[in-house]
Motif scaffolding. Structure first.
Motif, short mmCIF file in Angstrom:
data_model
loop_
_atom_site.label_atom_id
_atom_site.label_comp_id
_atom_site.label_asym_id
_atom_site.label_seq_id
_atom_site.Cartn_x
_atom_site.Cartn_y
_atom_site.Cartn_z
N PHE A 34 9.44 -20.84 -4.41
CA PHE A 34 10.38 -20.78 -3.92
C PHE A 34 9.91 -19.97 -2.70
N TYR A 35 10.05 -19.41 -1.23
CA TYR A 35 10.23 -18.20 -1.20
C TYR A 35 11.66 -18.14 -0.30
N SER A 61 2.12 -12.41 -5.79
CA SER A 61 2.31 -11.85 -4.66
C SER A 61 1.13 -12.49 -3.55
N ALA A 62 -0.19 -12.49 -3.85
CA ALA A 62 -0.45 -12.70 -3.43
C ALA A 62 -0.62 -14.20 -3.19
N LEU A 63 -0.06 -15.04 -4.42
CA LEU A 63 -0.55 -16.71 -3.97
C LEU A 63 0.73 -16.45 -2.37
N ARG A 64 2.20 -16.07 -2.86
CA ARG A 64 2.98 -15.87 -1.83
C ARG A 64 2.65 -15.34 -0.28
N LEU A 65 2.34 -14.47 -0.54
CA LEU A 65 2.37 -13.75 1.20
C LEU A 65 0.55 -14.34 1.79
N LEU A 66 -0.16 -14.20 0.58
CA LEU A 66 -1.46 -14.17 1.27
C LEU A 66 -1.95 -15.57 1.99
N PHE A 67 -2.31 -16.34 0.26
CA PHE A 67 -2.40 -17.90 0.42
C PHE A 67 -1.65 -19.34 0.97
N GLY A 68 -0.17 -18.29 0.88
CA GLY A 68 1.06 -19.12 1.13
C GLY A 68 0.09 -19.11 2.93
N PRO A 69 0.25 -18.08 3.65
CA PRO A 69 0.02 -18.39 5.00
C PRO A 69 -1.51 -19.37 5.69
N LEU A 70 -2.49 -19.34 4.86
CA LEU A 70 -3.71 -19.59 5.10
C LEU A 70 -3.53 -21.40 4.85
N LEU A 71 -2.64 -21.79 3.00
CA LEU A 71 -2.62 -23.24 2.93
C LEU A 71 -1.82 -23.89 4.30
N ALA A 82 5.11 -17.68 5.41
CA ALA A 82 4.59 -16.22 5.61
C ALA A 82 5.93 -15.53 4.31
N VAL A 83 6.84 -16.04 4.44
CA VAL A 83 7.92 -14.78 3.94
C VAL A 83 7.92 -14.65 2.58
N PRO A 84 8.15 -13.49 2.19
CA PRO A 84 7.73 -12.79 0.66
C PRO A 84 9.21 -13.97 -0.16
N THR A 85 8.87 -14.01 -2.04
CA THR A 85 9.79 -14.48 -2.74
C THR A 85 10.50 -14.91 -2.62
N SER A 86 11.49 -15.69 -2.78
CA SER A 86 12.77 -15.79 -2.77
C SER A 86 13.88 -15.34 -3.69
N LEU A 87 15.00 -14.68 -3.29
CA LEU A 87 15.82 -14.02 -3.74
C LEU A 87 16.48 -15.57 -5.11
N LEU A 146 10.31 -8.11 -5.38
CA LEU A 146 10.93 -6.25 -4.96
C LEU A 146 8.85 -6.31 -4.32
N VAL A 147 8.25 -6.73 -4.62
CA VAL A 147 6.45 -6.62 -4.24
C VAL A 147 6.40 -7.14 -3.03
N THR A 148 7.16 -8.56 -3.01
CA THR A 148 6.61 -8.78 -2.11
C THR A 148 7.62 -8.55 -0.86
N THR A 149 8.43 -8.48 -0.84
CA THR A 149 9.51 -7.93 0.56
C THR A 149 8.54 -7.45 0.86
N ALA A 150 7.91 -5.60 -0.26
CA ALA A 150 8.11 -4.49 0.62
C ALA A 150 6.56 -4.56 1.01
N ALA A 151 5.53 -5.53 0.62
CA ALA A 151 4.23 -5.81 1.16
C ALA A 151 4.16 -6.88 2.46
N SER A 152 5.63 -8.01 2.78
CA SER A 152 6.01 -8.73 3.44
C SER A 152 5.50 -7.62 4.98
N ILE A 153 6.43 -6.52 5.06
CA ILE A 153 5.86 -5.91 6.02
C ILE A 153 4.66 -5.73 6.78
N VAL A 154 3.55 -5.84 6.06
CA VAL A 154 2.34 -5.42 7.04
C VAL A 154 1.77 -7.50 6.58
N THR A 155 2.11 -7.77 5.72
CA THR A 155 1.63 -9.07 5.64
C THR A 155 2.36 -10.24 7.00
N VAL A 156 3.51 -10.33 6.71
CA VAL A 156 4.13 -10.72 7.96
C VAL A 156 3.50 -10.40 9.42
#
Length: 310
Positions: A104-105, A230-240, A263-268, A289-299
């Motif tokens: 869920f993103y 977080s890695a599965l959501r932000l890195l593997f998500g857009p790769l898949l 590529a967006v972070p985990t859903s609320l 929290l972690v995916t939202t913060a890290a997404s500034i770089v990954t997205v």
């Protein structure tokens, strides 16, 4: 650099500010997280879904293409996720929490602004994002509820909870009303608009309240699990998503919009589900929290790579 600063200033900082306000207010007043959760599930989330679906023109061809991508993408994510779950030997509520945090993103209050930023307000790419958002609203209210309750309740009880979720009725009603050009009374349209506008702020505030309720330090095991999710959501998500776009032969704006949407972070909603059904609340909150913060770089990296490759 312009994209990076724009995302930081217009997306990340506003989200972070509302979350921080929720944390501070909970520490001062000890707010009722259950009440906030119910407001999101039963009132505000259905309102924003109806509002967007009723007001947006979507062709059947576009709907079919996006749905095919979405189904394949979710199946691919699920396969990778299940391999990780088995390797890590998760059980009980942790299985459901991990699935919800990856599958869920945040396609609404993060995905739509990012879509508009990346594609300069293009109505075609916005339509794609709205279809994704619709599915990312429907699945948490059905499969997501099953996920967090399967280990502690029987199917009949879970079914009753799912059927009580307004969003599963709102989606077909919005399509029918738009399809038959049935106008909504002015007073009702205004009320729905007010509730729709309240969703983003209330959902973020609810996340802050939940984070504010966490006591003590996060264990090493939980930190590792959050990192994996977080890695599965932000890195593997857009790769898949990129792999599926190539498989389907999609190109241009459609391909780019679908990859950005993944590529967006985990859903609320993963936090709202965890709170509403008392299942791994700390893990769910930390992952958002972690995916939202890290997404500034990954997205930002995903958008940059798409522009370079186009």
């Amino acid at each position: 650099m312009d994209i990076f600063l724009h995302i930081l200033w217009n997306n990340i900082l506003p989200l972070s500010l509302i979350i921080t306000i929720g944390i501070v207010m909970h520490r001062i007043f000890t707010l009722d997280i259950k009440t906030l959760s119910k407001m999101n599930f039963y009132l505000l989330s259905p309102a924003i879904m109806f509002d967007l679906l009723y007001d947006t023109a979507i062709s059947m061809q576009l709907f079919g293409q996006v749905m095919l991508f979405f189904i394949l993408f979710m199946l691919a994510q699920y396969a990778v996720l299940e391999a990780v779950i088995r390797l890590r030997k998760y059980d009980g509520g942790k299985r459901g929490a991990m699935r919800n945090s990856v599958l869920f993103y945040n396609s609404a209050n993060y995905g739509i602004p990012i879509n508009q930023l990346a594609f300069a307000g293009n109505t075609f790419t916005l339509s794609i994002q709205i279809i994704i958002m619709m599915m990312q609203s429907l699945i948490p209210n059905t499969y997501g509820i099953y996920n967090v309750n399967a280990h502690k309740a029987n199917w009949r009880e879970i079914q009753k909870v799912i059927l009580s979720m307004p969003v599963i009725y709102v989606i077909p009603i919005a399509f029918l009303l738009r399809g038959f050009d049935i106008p909504i009374p002015g007073f009702l349209d205004i009320s729905i608009g007010y509730m729709s506008n309240a969703f983003i702020g209330t959902a973020l505030f609810t996340l802050g309240v939940q984070l504010g309720s966490i006591k003590g330090s996060i264990s090493r095991a939980l930190a590792l699990d959050v990192s994996i999710a977080s890695a599965l959501r932000l890195l593997f998500g857009p790769l898949l998503a990129w792999g599926i776009v190539l498989l389907l032969g999609l190109e241009g704006m459609m391909a780019a919009a679908l990859i950005v949407s993944s590529a967006v972070p985990t859903s609320l909603s993963s936090v709202l589900l965890a709170v509403e059904f008392d299942n791994e609340q700390d893990f769910a909150s930390q992952t958002v929290l972690v995916t939202t913060a890290a997404s500034i770089v990954t997205v930002t990296a995903v958008i940059f790579l798409l522009r370079v490759g186009s």
